[in-house]
Design a protein around this motif. Structure first.
Motif, PDB file in Angstrom:
ATOM      1  N   PHE B 184      -6.070  40.202  50.739  1.00  0.00           N
ATOM      2  CA  PHE B 184      -7.148  40.001  51.699  1.00  0.00           C
ATOM      3  C   PHE B 184      -7.112  41.139  52.716  1.00  0.00           C
ATOM      4  O   PHE B 184      -6.037  41.592  53.132  1.00  0.00           O
ATOM      5  N   VAL B 185      -8.299  41.561  53.099  1.00  0.00           N
ATOM      6  CA  VAL B 185      -8.410  42.665  54.050  1.00  0.00           C
ATOM      7  C   VAL B 185      -9.760  42.515  54.758  1.00  0.00           C
ATOM      8  O   VAL B 185     -10.657  41.843  54.243  1.00  0.00           O
ATOM      9  N   ASN B 186      -9.910  43.106  55.949  1.00  0.00           N
ATOM     10  CA  ASN B 186     -11.212  42.988  56.599  1.00  0.00           C
ATOM     11  C   ASN B 186     -12.245  43.839  55.854  1.00  0.00           C
ATOM     12  O   ASN B 186     -11.894  44.772  55.127  1.00  0.00           O
ATOM     13  N   SER B 187     -13.517  43.494  56.040  1.00  0.00           N
ATOM     14  CA  SER B 187     -14.563  44.095  55.210  1.00  0.00           C
ATOM     15  C   SER B 187     -14.700  45.600  55.449  1.00  0.00           C
ATOM     16  O   SER B 187     -15.047  46.352  54.523  1.00  0.00           O
ATOM     17  N   THR B 188     -14.416  46.033  56.650  1.00  0.00           N
ATOM     18  CA  THR B 188     -14.533  47.465  56.946  1.00  0.00           C
ATOM     19  C   THR B 188     -13.545  48.266  56.096  1.00  0.00           C
ATOM     20  O   THR B 188     -13.900  49.241  55.422  1.00  0.00           O
ATOM     21  N   LYS B 189     -12.303  47.787  56.108  1.00  0.00           N
ATOM     22  CA  LYS B 189     -11.276  48.474  55.315  1.00  0.00           C
ATOM     23  C   LYS B 189     -11.549  48.280  53.825  1.00  0.00           C
ATOM     24  O   LYS B 189     -11.303  49.189  53.014  1.00  0.00           O
ATOM     25  N   ALA B 190     -12.094  47.087  53.470  1.00  0.00           N
ATOM     26  CA  ALA B 190     -12.382  46.813  52.060  1.00  0.00           C
ATOM     27  C   ALA B 190     -13.408  47.801  51.520  1.00  0.00           C
ATOM     28  O   ALA B 190     -13.287  48.293  50.391  1.00  0.00           O
ATOM     29  N   ARG B 191     -14.429  48.109  52.330  1.00  0.00           N
ATOM     30  CA  ARG B 191     -15.450  49.081  51.893  1.00  0.00           C
ATOM     31  C   ARG B 191     -14.814  50.461  51.699  1.00  0.00           C
ATOM     32  O   ARG B 191     -15.138  51.190  50.764  1.00  0.00           O
ATOM     33  N   GLU B 192     -13.871  50.753  52.611  1.00  0.00           N
ATOM     34  CA  GLU B 192     -13.199  52.040  52.526  1.00  0.00           C
ATOM     35  C   GLU B 192     -12.376  52.134  51.237  1.00  0.00           C
ATOM     36  O   GLU B 192     -12.375  53.153  50.550  1.00  0.00           O
ATOM     37  N   ILE B 193     -11.719  51.017  50.925  1.00  0.00           N
ATOM     38  CA  ILE B 193     -10.859  51.010  49.727  1.00  0.00           C
ATOM     39  C   ILE B 193     -11.695  51.033  48.447  1.00  0.00           C
ATOM     40  O   ILE B 193     -11.420  51.765  47.500  1.00  0.00           O
ATOM     41  N   THR B 194     -12.734  50.209  48.439  1.00  0.00           N
ATOM     42  CA  THR B 194     -13.476  50.000  47.184  1.00  0.00           C
ATOM     43  C   THR B 194     -14.657  50.955  47.026  1.00  0.00           C
ATOM     44  O   THR B 194     -15.217  51.093  45.930  1.00  0.00           O
ATOM     45  N   GLY B 195     -15.073  51.553  48.107  1.00  0.00           N
ATOM     46  CA  GLY B 195     -16.209  52.458  48.026  1.00  0.00           C
ATOM     47  C   GLY B 195     -17.545  51.755  48.001  1.00  0.00           C
ATOM     48  O   GLY B 195     -18.579  52.377  47.736  1.00  0.00           O
TER      49      GLY B 195
END
Lengths: 257, 373
Positions: B184-195
């Protein structure tokens, strides 16, 4: 054995047995009227018991003798209500039970009959006391204290007091047979049927068992039938019947009459 | 006396009784164990959905599962949030990623990006601390059961996911899903990770206001967003389970194992009880001659079957309890729903009855006349 094709009654060969009991010393506890029994292997029908008419009287010991295959066990099982006759009527204590259902016959067996089997035929899983009692409540329910006391009394009377909780396999064959006799008597039967009760016993045990059965046959309410091929038993008989080839060929009562 | 005779016979024939009990134990334990694991997997399959706190999930068109390939415009969230029946609508990012292990190799993980500050569909059980660790910019959680797979990262340790640096902010406990480890991660970092771009998300979660009819609301949302799949939580959970059962072969595998357990158990019961009756033919014939009716013989065999069933159930459930205790907190999911034990008891008794049917048939055919032969 006689072989018949379709109609058992029309094509029976050999002598027909018709033995009438007079019942001078007792009342008939069992009457067979023209009973016969056929067995079929699917192709051939064989008449193993020819038409027989016979009364078993209370207060006497009837010995049924004959060689193997003479039909004595078939006659005994018809008397014992465990085999239905192909023809004829069976009357128990004045009641015609010929058309009775299996369940009704089972109830009559439980309440009015006693059986002494070859080699005792005790149930190995049950102790001696339970073997004596098992028939009395086999249709459900509990064994009453009175019946239990009676069973203990019967076993004590037969010298089995010290073996009430023994398993059949812990007993000698003579002791087993005495337990078998107690089982046969616990329901106070009007008819005691014994199937070669001495066949597995030594001479001494045979005499003990036969003396016991002889005493039991003195009860005016009870008839005793003993099937055997052992000539040592004949002196104990009040009445001796001999069978050959599915028919009674000798009856001491007829001879006396 | 019938019951007494039945029990005495069972005790007398100890070896065959033990064999029949073994058959029941096989049914109870093998079937119970297989079903417990199956239900554990079923629970795991839909864990993310069941624990999301939402009433309705919006997925990409024709989706049957919380697929990582979902792609929805973020503007849908605003359109949904404006509806009068909706309490909140939140976008979720769910995507596959690669976790870099200390030895340089990678491990597949699932990234669940949740929106701050609500953290909807966030971890539902933390091992220590709270889910607010996800408020941190680079904080991620990993489940304690997945630690070994991920090289045992410590809290505070910086790791790499899809080439992006993240920090282990906390451990979850049982907040897992079916398949790869979930982070689980916050959505901001998730977008960064997943593109995944800022105007897209994979799923949208909706919470309805109290008292709103869920089916009517779902229909309205479907009408509003025709190019999506709108499912209630129950529908989506069911869809995921059916999809996984049918597409992965799990269903047939567990079904086959349970069937083998049943067959083995019934065969053992049948053979042992039938052998028992064969060995006791003379006894039953004597009982019949002494006055036992067919129904009395039936009652004796039935009572024996039920007694064997009861003993087998006790032993089987004891073993099953041991199994469930043993796997508790392990990676092997096992779950015994409350309705399953009583259903299993009834089923086992039915199997005992079926197993004893052949023995009953044989016993009922025994003629009392055979006692004289």
């Amino acid at each position: 054995m006689n072989t018949i094709s379709q109609s058992p009654e029309s094509e029976v060969d050999g002598p027909r047995s018709r033995v009438q009991s007079q019942g001078v010393s007792g009342t008939p506890v069992l009457s067979l009227e023209g009973v016969a029994r056929d067995f079929s292997d699917g192709r051939v029908v064989r008449r193993v018991l020819k038409e027989t008419t016979l009364d078993i009287l209370s207060g006497e010991m009837t010995v049924l003798a004959g060689p193997s295959g003479s039909g004595k066990t078939t006659l005994l099982t018809i008397m014992g209500l465990v085999l239905k006759p192909s023809t004829g009527r069976v009357v128990v204590g004045g009641e015609d039970v010929t058309g009775f259902s299996e369940d009704s016959l089972a109830s009559i067996r439980q309440q009015r009959y006693g059986y002494v089997f070859q080699q005792a035929a005790l149930v190995p899983a049950l102790d001696v006391l339970d073997n004596v009692l098992v028939g009395t409540a086999i249709q459900g329910g509990r064994v009453s204290a009175q019946t239990r006391e009676k069973a203990i009394s019967l076993l004590s009377g037969l010298g089995m007091k010290d073996y009430l909780l023994s398993r059949p396999q812990q007993l000698s064959t003579g002791q087993q047979q005495r337990a078998g006799i107690a089982r046969a008597l616990v329901s106070d039967p009007i008819l005691l049927l014994c199937d070669e009760p001495t066949s597995a016993l030594d001479v001494e045990s045979s005499h003990i068992v036969l003396d016991t059965l002889k005493k039991l046959s003195r009860d005016p309410r009870r008839g005793v039938v003993l099937v055997t091929h052992d000539p040592r038993v004949f002196p104990y008989a009040d009445r001796l019947l001999k069978m050959e080839d599915g028919a009674i060929v000798y009856d001491t009562r007829q001879v006396a009459g | 006396m019938r019951r007494h005779a039945a029990v005495r016979m069972l005790l007398h024939d100890r070896s065959t009784t033990a064999g029949a009990v073994l058959g029941v134990v096989a049914i109870v334990f093998l079937v119970g164990q297989q079903l417990a694991v199956l239900f554990g997997l079923l629970t795991l399959m839909s864990a993310l959905v069941d624990n999301s706190g939402a009433d309705i999930w919006v997925l990409s068109q024709n989706s049957k599962s919380t697929s990582t390939a979902g792609d929805l415009p973020i503007r849908y969230v605003d359109r949904l949030a404006g509806l009068k029946d909706i309490e909140w609508a939140q976008p979720v990012i769910y995507s596959a990623a690669q976790f870099k292990l200390p030895d340089g190799t990678s491990q597949s993980v699932g990234i669940v990006g949740v929106t701050r500050p609500g953290l909807v569909v966030g971890p539902w059980r933390m091992a220590e601390g709270g889910s607010d660790v996800l408020l941190e910019y680079d904080g991620v959680t990993v489940d304690k059961l997945d630690l070994a797979d991920l090289g045992n990262p410590k809290v505070g340790q910086v790791v790499e996911v899809n080439g992006r640096r993240v920090r282990i902010a906390g451990y979850t406990e049982g907040s897992r899903a079916f398949g790869p480890s979930v982070m689980f991660v916050n959505s901001t970092k998730a977008r960064e990770i997943t593109g995944i771009p800022a105007d897209r998300c994979t799923n949208i979660l909706i919470k309805l206001k109290p008292g709103v009819d869920i089916r009517r609301a779902r229909a309205e949302i479907s009408t509003l967003l025709p190019k999506t799949t709108v499912l209630t939580v129950a529908e989506l959970a069911s869809s995921i389970r059916v999809y996984n059962l049918t597409s992965t072969g799990i269903g047939s595998s567990f079904g086959f194992s349970a069937l083998i357990g049943i067959i083995v158990g019934v065969v053992i019961i049948t053979l042992t009880m039938y052998t028992n009756v064969l060995n006791r033919q003379r006894d039953f014939a004597v009982l019949r001659a002494l006055g036992a009716r067919q129904q009395d013989v039936f009652a004796i065999i039935l009572f024996q079957a039920l007694t064997i069933g009861c003993i087998g159930l006790l032993i089987g459930f004891f073993l099953l309890g041991g199994f469930l205790f043993g796997v508790k907190g392990s990676r092997l999911p096992a779950n015994l729903p409350l309705w399953l034990p009583p259903a299993h008891v009834l089923f086992t008794f039915l199997m005992c009855f079926l197993g004893s049917a052949l023995a009953m048939r044989r016993a009922l055919k025994i003629e009392p006349a055979s006692a004289f032969r």
